[in-house]
Design a protein around this motif. Structure first.
Motif, PDB file in Angstrom:
ATOM      1  N   GLN A 215      -6.844   5.180  48.378  1.00 31.24           N
ATOM      2  CA  GLN A 215      -5.421   5.184  48.057  1.00 31.24           C
ATOM      3  C   GLN A 215      -4.638   6.234  48.852  1.00 31.24           C
ATOM      4  O   GLN A 215      -3.439   6.075  49.056  1.00 31.24           O
ATOM      5  CB  GLN A 215      -5.215   5.411  46.560  1.00 31.24           C
ATOM      6  CG  GLN A 215      -3.821   5.004  46.085  1.00 31.24           C
ATOM      7  CD  GLN A 215      -3.711   4.959  44.581  1.00 31.24           C
ATOM      8  OE1 GLN A 215      -4.516   5.528  43.865  1.00 31.24           O
ATOM      9  NE2 GLN A 215      -2.692   4.288  44.084  1.00 31.24           N
ATOM     10  N   ARG A 267       3.611   4.443  46.435  1.00 29.29           N
ATOM     11  CA  ARG A 267       2.503   3.521  46.204  1.00 29.29           C
ATOM     12  C   ARG A 267       1.773   3.842  44.908  1.00 29.29           C
ATOM     13  O   ARG A 267       1.479   2.955  44.091  1.00 29.29           O
ATOM     14  CB  ARG A 267       1.537   3.556  47.387  1.00 29.29           C
ATOM     15  CG  ARG A 267       2.117   2.976  48.663  1.00 29.29           C
ATOM     16  CD  ARG A 267       1.098   2.944  49.786  1.00 29.29           C
ATOM     17  NE  ARG A 267       0.887   4.231  50.446  1.00 29.29           N
ATOM     18  CZ  ARG A 267      -0.153   5.022  50.303  1.00 29.29           C
ATOM     19  NH1 ARG A 267      -1.154   4.640  49.499  1.00 29.29           N
ATOM     20  NH2 ARG A 267      -0.264   6.161  50.954  1.00 29.29           N
ATOM     21  N   VAL A 268       1.457   5.108  44.712  1.00 27.69           N
ATOM     22  CA  VAL A 268       0.695   5.515  43.534  1.00 27.69           C
ATOM     23  C   VAL A 268       1.444   5.182  42.250  1.00 27.69           C
ATOM     24  O   VAL A 268       0.868   4.636  41.301  1.00 27.69           O
ATOM     25  CB  VAL A 268       0.369   7.020  43.608  1.00 27.69           C
ATOM     26  CG1 VAL A 268      -0.105   7.547  42.260  1.00 27.69           C
ATOM     27  CG2 VAL A 268      -0.714   7.274  44.656  1.00 27.69           C
ATOM     28  N   GLN A 271       1.436   1.357  41.744  1.00 28.14           N
ATOM     29  CA  GLN A 271       0.106   0.841  41.426  1.00 28.14           C
ATOM     30  C   GLN A 271      -0.365   1.302  40.052  1.00 28.14           C
ATOM     31  O   GLN A 271      -1.008   0.545  39.321  1.00 28.14           O
ATOM     32  CB  GLN A 271      -0.875   1.264  42.519  1.00 28.14           C
ATOM     33  CG  GLN A 271      -0.632   0.548  43.850  1.00 28.14           C
ATOM     34  CD  GLN A 271      -1.406   1.164  44.998  1.00 28.14           C
ATOM     35  OE1 GLN A 271      -0.934   2.071  45.659  1.00 28.14           O
ATOM     36  NE2 GLN A 271      -2.608   0.672  45.220  1.00 28.14           N
ATOM     37  N   ASN A 272      -0.057   2.544  39.692  1.00 27.39           N
ATOM     38  CA  ASN A 272      -0.454   3.038  38.371  1.00 27.39           C
ATOM     39  C   ASN A 272       0.258   2.275  37.265  1.00 27.39           C
ATOM     40  O   ASN A 272      -0.356   1.896  36.261  1.00 27.39           O
ATOM     41  CB  ASN A 272      -0.149   4.530  38.264  1.00 27.39           C
ATOM     42  CG  ASN A 272      -1.228   5.415  38.861  1.00 27.39           C
ATOM     43  OD1 ASN A 272      -1.740   6.301  38.216  1.00 27.39           O
ATOM     44  ND2 ASN A 272      -1.580   5.170  40.109  1.00 27.39           N
ATOM     45  N   THR A 274       1.515  -0.735  37.354  1.00 25.39           N
ATOM     46  CA  THR A 274       1.020  -2.114  37.280  1.00 25.39           C
ATOM     47  C   THR A 274      -0.387  -2.149  36.698  1.00 25.39           C
ATOM     48  O   THR A 274      -0.729  -3.077  35.950  1.00 25.39           O
ATOM     49  CB  THR A 274       1.043  -2.761  38.672  1.00 25.39           C
ATOM     50  OG1 THR A 274       2.347  -2.643  39.235  1.00 25.39           O
ATOM     51  CG2 THR A 274       0.667  -4.231  38.590  1.00 25.39           C
ATOM     52  N   ALA A 275      -1.217  -1.160  37.041  1.00 27.07           N
ATOM     53  CA  ALA A 275      -2.581  -1.114  36.490  1.00 27.07           C
ATOM     54  C   ALA A 275      -2.542  -1.010  34.974  1.00 27.07           C
ATOM     55  O   ALA A 275      -3.325  -1.673  34.273  1.00 27.07           O
ATOM     56  CB  ALA A 275      -3.351   0.058  37.092  1.00 27.07           C
ATOM     57  N   CYS A 314      -5.366   3.437  40.061  1.00 28.57           N
ATOM     58  CA  CYS A 314      -5.002   2.035  40.296  1.00 28.57           C
ATOM     59  C   CYS A 314      -6.139   1.074  40.004  1.00 28.57           C
ATOM     60  O   CYS A 314      -6.007  -0.132  40.256  1.00 28.57           O
ATOM     61  CB  CYS A 314      -4.555   1.864  41.756  1.00 28.57           C
ATOM     62  SG  CYS A 314      -5.857   2.181  42.969  1.00 28.57           S
ATOM     63  N   SER A 347      -3.928  -5.978  46.463  1.00 26.57           N
ATOM     64  CA  SER A 347      -4.910  -5.899  45.379  1.00 26.57           C
ATOM     65  C   SER A 347      -6.256  -6.459  45.824  1.00 26.57           C
ATOM     66  O   SER A 347      -6.320  -7.428  46.598  1.00 26.57           O
ATOM     67  CB  SER A 347      -4.410  -6.673  44.150  1.00 26.57           C
ATOM     68  OG  SER A 347      -3.272  -6.068  43.593  1.00 26.57           O
ATOM     69  N   SER A 368      -8.778  -3.462  41.823  1.00 25.03           N
ATOM     70  CA  SER A 368      -7.856  -2.444  42.327  1.00 25.03           C
ATOM     71  C   SER A 368      -6.471  -3.044  42.453  1.00 25.03           C
ATOM     72  O   SER A 368      -6.268  -4.025  43.174  1.00 25.03           O
ATOM     73  CB  SER A 368      -8.336  -1.928  43.691  1.00 25.03           C
ATOM     74  OG  SER A 368      -7.357  -1.091  44.284  1.00 25.03           O
TER      75      SER A 368
END
Length: 390
Positions: A215, A267-268, A271-272, A274-275, A314, A347, A368
């Motif tokens: 990441q 990005r982090v 992605q976090n 959405t995770a 993520c 992903s 991921s």
């Protein structure tokens, strides 16, 4: 070319509030601005440098140092240990090169190392090599701080939190204090968390180590690793190992990595978020068992993760009823690539049992989360679950 060893002069000044993660990521490691030169200088391709007279100065030979590495190393250091000038960072051509540099530079015949038995898949290979060199290796699970029971007489404790692929979390501060009380060094694999999710050096670790392939760089097109540490003597040994092994990053890879760090916070955070959304959706599916994501309030690791992590990562892991069901699920995904890495903007997911090196059920899936639209990604995963039903 401007001197990349000079301070950038950007960021909060005396008495000012510390910059946020996004500001820090965007500005990390940039040199002093020079008129008509790019903000981030291009990669320096050089095997040697002009070196008249005695070999002094920052750059002598391409195996030892490179201006492009310098900027990247400074950028990573500013993320892993913001405001701490005593931390040194070294980059490597892969995460395994970084891992090896710490283990093989700090451990000697007769020493004892404590490793997780549920960590990265290549660690058993590392264990075998350490034992071939006459080093005793003890292992315990990440969860429950089980490594505490193995520290007597140890020279080095290796922590991986969250663990890959099981996503267990251990108390870094507690383990570090116990290890230091016994005279052991502590290294933390911070790959899954990233410096924006967790700062092991602030929690007491001597080394923070990571695969920048994941990441940190986030595009699935760079192999990279790094080590950051505060102890000058220990880091000198790591640097010496890099020189002896020739485990150096290419300047293009280093430059691409630095360029990518500018978007790390964006990005982090995407992605976090959405995770967590995906994990919440998976929790409602009866065919999904063993769901793990440290950000879920009912996850076994959430309590300690919430105390030492600022972001939860993520990666989501879960188990489907069988190998066949997992394979059908993966085949049914349209927005998720079947690939073994994680942390990228696209992903990825895989059935980890296909490699044979992880103690996981045949239907275990590591997914991921990328930067796709959250609703689209969740819908794709739920549709694939529906289509994969017997």
């Amino acid at each position: 070319m401007s001197d990349p060893t000079k301070d950038s002069g950007h960021g909060a000044g005396a008495g000012e509030a510390s910059p946020g993660d996004g500001t820090r990521a965007v500005r990390a490691g940039l040199p002093e601005p020079v008129k008509h030169e790019p903000t981030l200088p291009g990669p320096v391709f050089a095997a040697h440098f002009h070196l008249p007279g005695d070999p002094t100065g920052p750059y002598t030979y391409g195996r030892d140092e490179n201006p492009t590495w310098t900027l990247l190393e400074r950028a990573i250091g500013e993320l892993e240990a913001p405001g701490q000038d005593d931390v040194e960072t070294l980059v490597f051509p892969s995460g395994m090169a970084a891992i090896s540099s710490v283990l093989f530079s700090q451990l000697h015949t007769g020493d004892v190392a404590v490793l997780p038995n549920d960590g990265y898949q290549a660690l058993p290979l590392v264990r075998a090599q350490l034992e071939a060199y006459g080093i005793e290796v003890r292992t315990a699970p990440t969860g429950g701080d089980a490594q505490l029971d193995l520290l007597d007489g140890a020279r080095l404790l290796w922590i991986e939190t969250p663990s890959n692929p099981g996503l267990d979390v251990c108390d870094v501060r507690r383990l570090a204090e116990a290890a230091h009380a016994r005279g052991a060094l502590v290294a933390v694999d911070n790959t899954l968390a990233t410096p924006l999710g967790q700062r092991p050096l602030e929690l007491g670790a001597d080394f923070t180590v990571a695969s920048g392939t994941k990441q940190l760089t986030g595009h699935g097109d760079i192999l990279l690793g790094y080590v950051a540490g505060r102890d000058a003597g220990a880091m000198a040994s790591v640097r010496r190992w890099r020189k002896i092994a020739g485990a150096i990053a290419g300047p293009m890879e280093a430059w691409l990595a630095h360029r990518s760090i500018a978007t790390l916070q964006l990005r982090v955070d995407r992605q976090n978020a959405t995770a967590l959304m995906l994990a919440q959706a998976l929790r409602e599916r009866p065919e999904v068992t063993g769901l793990r994501y440290p950000g879920l309030p009912d996850d076994p690791s959430h309590k300690i993760a919430s105390q030492q992590m600022r972001r939860y990562g993520c990666v989501v892991s879960f188990t489907l009823p069988s190998r066949a069901r997992a394979d059908r699920f993966l085949d049914g995904l349209r927005l998720v690539d079947d690939a073994t890495s994680f942390g990228g903007v696209r992903s990825t997911a895989e059935r980890r049992g296909r490699w044979g090196g992880d103690a996981v059920p045949e239907g275990f899936v590591r997914l991921s989360v990328g930067a796709e639209d959250p609703a689209d990604l969740v819908a794709d995963v739920l549709h694939a679950l529906d289509e994969s039903a017997d």
